[in-house]
Scaffold this motif. Sequence first.
Motif, PDB file in Angstrom:
ATOM      1  N   TYR A  79       0.825  -1.207   0.000  1.00  0.00           N
ATOM      2  CA  TYR A  79       0.000   0.000   0.000  1.00  0.00           C
ATOM      3  C   TYR A  79       0.859   1.258   0.000  1.00  0.00           C
ATOM      4  O   TYR A  79       0.612   2.208  -0.757  1.00  0.00           O
ATOM      5  N   ASP A  80       1.901   1.265   0.842  1.00  0.00           N
ATOM      6  CA  ASP A  80       2.713   2.469   1.011  1.00  0.00           C
ATOM      7  C   ASP A  80       3.630   2.718  -0.182  1.00  0.00           C
ATOM      8  O   ASP A  80       3.792   3.862  -0.611  1.00  0.00           O
ATOM      9  N   ARG A  81       4.236   1.663  -0.724  1.00  0.00           N
ATOM     10  CA  ARG A  81       5.253   1.831  -1.755  1.00  0.00           C
ATOM     11  C   ARG A  81       4.704   1.770  -3.181  1.00  0.00           C
ATOM     12  O   ARG A  81       5.305   2.330  -4.107  1.00  0.00           O
ATOM     13  N   ILE A  82       3.595   1.093  -3.396  1.00  0.00           N
ATOM     14  CA  ILE A  82       3.084   0.919  -4.751  1.00  0.00           C
ATOM     15  C   ILE A  82       1.760   1.639  -4.963  1.00  0.00           C
ATOM     16  O   ILE A  82       1.597   2.414  -5.916  1.00  0.00           O
ATOM     17  N   LEU A  83       0.796   1.417  -4.057  1.00  0.00           N
ATOM     18  CA  LEU A  83      -0.542   1.964  -4.278  1.00  0.00           C
ATOM     19  C   LEU A  83      -0.622   3.456  -3.987  1.00  0.00           C
ATOM     20  O   LEU A  83      -1.198   4.224  -4.774  1.00  0.00           O
ATOM     21  N   LYS A 138      -0.993  10.686  -7.275  1.00  0.00           N
ATOM     22  CA  LYS A 138      -1.021  11.402  -8.554  1.00  0.00           C
ATOM     23  C   LYS A 138      -2.456  11.674  -9.011  1.00  0.00           C
ATOM     24  O   LYS A 138      -2.729  12.676  -9.663  1.00  0.00           O
ATOM     25  N   MET A 139      -3.373  10.792  -8.635  1.00  0.00           N
ATOM     26  CA  MET A 139      -4.762  10.935  -9.057  1.00  0.00           C
ATOM     27  C   MET A 139      -5.545  11.878  -8.158  1.00  0.00           C
ATOM     28  O   MET A 139      -6.409  12.627  -8.624  1.00  0.00           O
ATOM     29  N   THR A 140      -5.253  11.847  -6.859  1.00  0.00           N
ATOM     30  CA  THR A 140      -6.074  12.589  -5.894  1.00  0.00           C
ATOM     31  C   THR A 140      -5.404  13.822  -5.319  1.00  0.00           C
ATOM     32  O   THR A 140      -6.075  14.636  -4.671  1.00  0.00           O
ATOM     33  N   ASN A 141      -4.065  13.945  -5.489  1.00  0.00           N
ATOM     34  CA  ASN A 141      -3.291  15.027  -4.867  1.00  0.00           C
ATOM     35  C   ASN A 141      -3.358  14.988  -3.341  1.00  0.00           C
ATOM     36  O   ASN A 141      -3.158  16.003  -2.674  1.00  0.00           O
ATOM     37  N   GLN A 142      -3.657  13.821  -2.790  1.00  0.00           N
ATOM     38  CA  GLN A 142      -3.658  13.621  -1.344  1.00  0.00           C
ATOM     39  C   GLN A 142      -2.325  13.010  -0.921  1.00  0.00           C
ATOM     40  O   GLN A 142      -1.827  12.096  -1.571  1.00  0.00           O
TER      41      GLN A 142
END
Length: 589
Positions: A398-402, A408-412
């Motif tokens: 989750y941390d390194r890939i997702l 990039k999609m959410t700017n979160q």
Amino acid sequence: MIEKISSSESSSATKTNKKYGGWKAVPFILGNETFERLAVFGLLLNFMVYLTTQLHLNQVSASNVMNIWFGLTNFGPLLGAFISDAFFGRFRTIAFASFSSLLGMVLVFLTSWLPELHPPSCTAQELAKGECVKASNSQMGVVILGLCFLTIGSAGIRPCSIPFGVDQFDQTTEEGKKGMASYFNWYYTTFTLVLLVSQTLVIYVQTSISWKIGFAIPTVCMFLSIIMLFVGTRLYVYVKPEGSTFPGIGHVLVAAYRKRKLMLPIIEDKLDGVFYDPPLISASSGDSLPLKLPLTQQFRALNKAALIMEGDLNEDKSIVNKWRLTSIQQVEEVKCIARVLPILFTSIIPLIALLQQGTFNVTQALKMDRNLGPKFQVPAGSIGVISYITIALWLPFYDRILVPRLRKMTNQEGGITLLLRIGIGNVFSILSMVVAGLVEKLRRDSANSHQNPLGIAPISVFYLAPQLVLMGMCEAFSAIGLIEIFNREFPENMRSVGNSLFPFAFGCASYVSAIIVNIVHHVTGTHSHPDWLTNDINAGRIDYFYYIIAGLGVINMVYFIHVATRYQYKKVQVIDPLPQDMEMGSHKT
């Protein structure tokens, strides 16, 4: 959200050339945390067995000792957080608490080592008949004293460990914000690995090899934890305690009540001189700027506490009466707490689902085929390892890939918002209870259709894996989201108090779960059939109990959505330096 403003407030900020500790300091903090948790959980997870088999307490007495200890270690961090934020600071609190935990570990280890501190050993048959000599009052006194020192240690370490790690990152930079989001994930990853080791290797050593060696391992780990803490002292960023914030909360509430009949100005109007907004002083020893909370319109009635009236200020612009006037910063800090408390309440039901890993999941496992090959049998208490393996595998992915892709999609910074993360975890919590109910019905029907003297169902214990995987996903999303939101959304000078809310929520969930269990136990039984949670689970209906928790989870989810859709995340402003002769209060966003 962080905005920049310019103000003479920067003149009061304490600045040095020392940089933030960042990832250079974090390995020492995580190392300290890892060894400390390995010590505590290496003792805690199997301590019930030690009390009954080695000290020869009955189930009720041992259960009372464990429940009281568990409650104190979960509620104690609130007091520790107050002491840390108000007086000693996080590093000193962690250091003192670590020595207290080490002393507690040594005392408990001595009870297993010295013959004078434990009763004579006896056979399993004598233990089953209740013929063993119980631990004397003096022997139990040493055990209780050791647990007291461990409780003091937990009260100081738990609320301060995560905030101390967060202090190492500069929240005013993108790099610092990303590092802080990653830190929470790696913190929980190491936490899960510790549980994995404790629930397998340490328990095996204690029960199959030697209790002396089994308790010596946690004691040595606690010593190594202290070493790791002090090795990194030159790299850490230290945030100075700013005094107790609780009187400030009272000041805001009383001042707002006293001015309740006053009319507030329209927010778009020029507000210079209308609200009390004095300079801030940075408490960090790092190269940081003060983080100011801007005036918001949520809980607008509290803004009246900062409304300046005639006679509220002295000639030097200091406050005449703190119970009649407070600063905007104090008002917004109270609002931060008010926003987070509903999130705390919505976390209790999902945590109840997680607690079942150590109770009825184990009961189910005892009545299933636990053989793994011809010579090895899976311990019923270790079946929860499946949940921990799920977390340990999921979080690095989750941390390194997702997260980078989601970012990039959410700017979160964390890929998704904290509340969405918690909400996803709550859904997994509900699903885990539904699946647990279905599996239990399958197990019960199999056991009753293939009756044997032990009442064991001829199906593998790994049928419990789906519900445990779902519980692991719930923990990976909801638990970490809660830890992060309690740290991020609480005021900076109350971050330790915010971090203590997670164990507090777990303590509340434990007691609420006990209440539900007692209600179900007393209400569902009749003369014609036993209650759902009877000792003979093949005659009971644990699946119905799981469905009750799932139903409560659905109701809780509706309330959570109501709270989440109205939640306003904390905003801060970063103070930029300006000449000292500029007029106080003149700033621009």
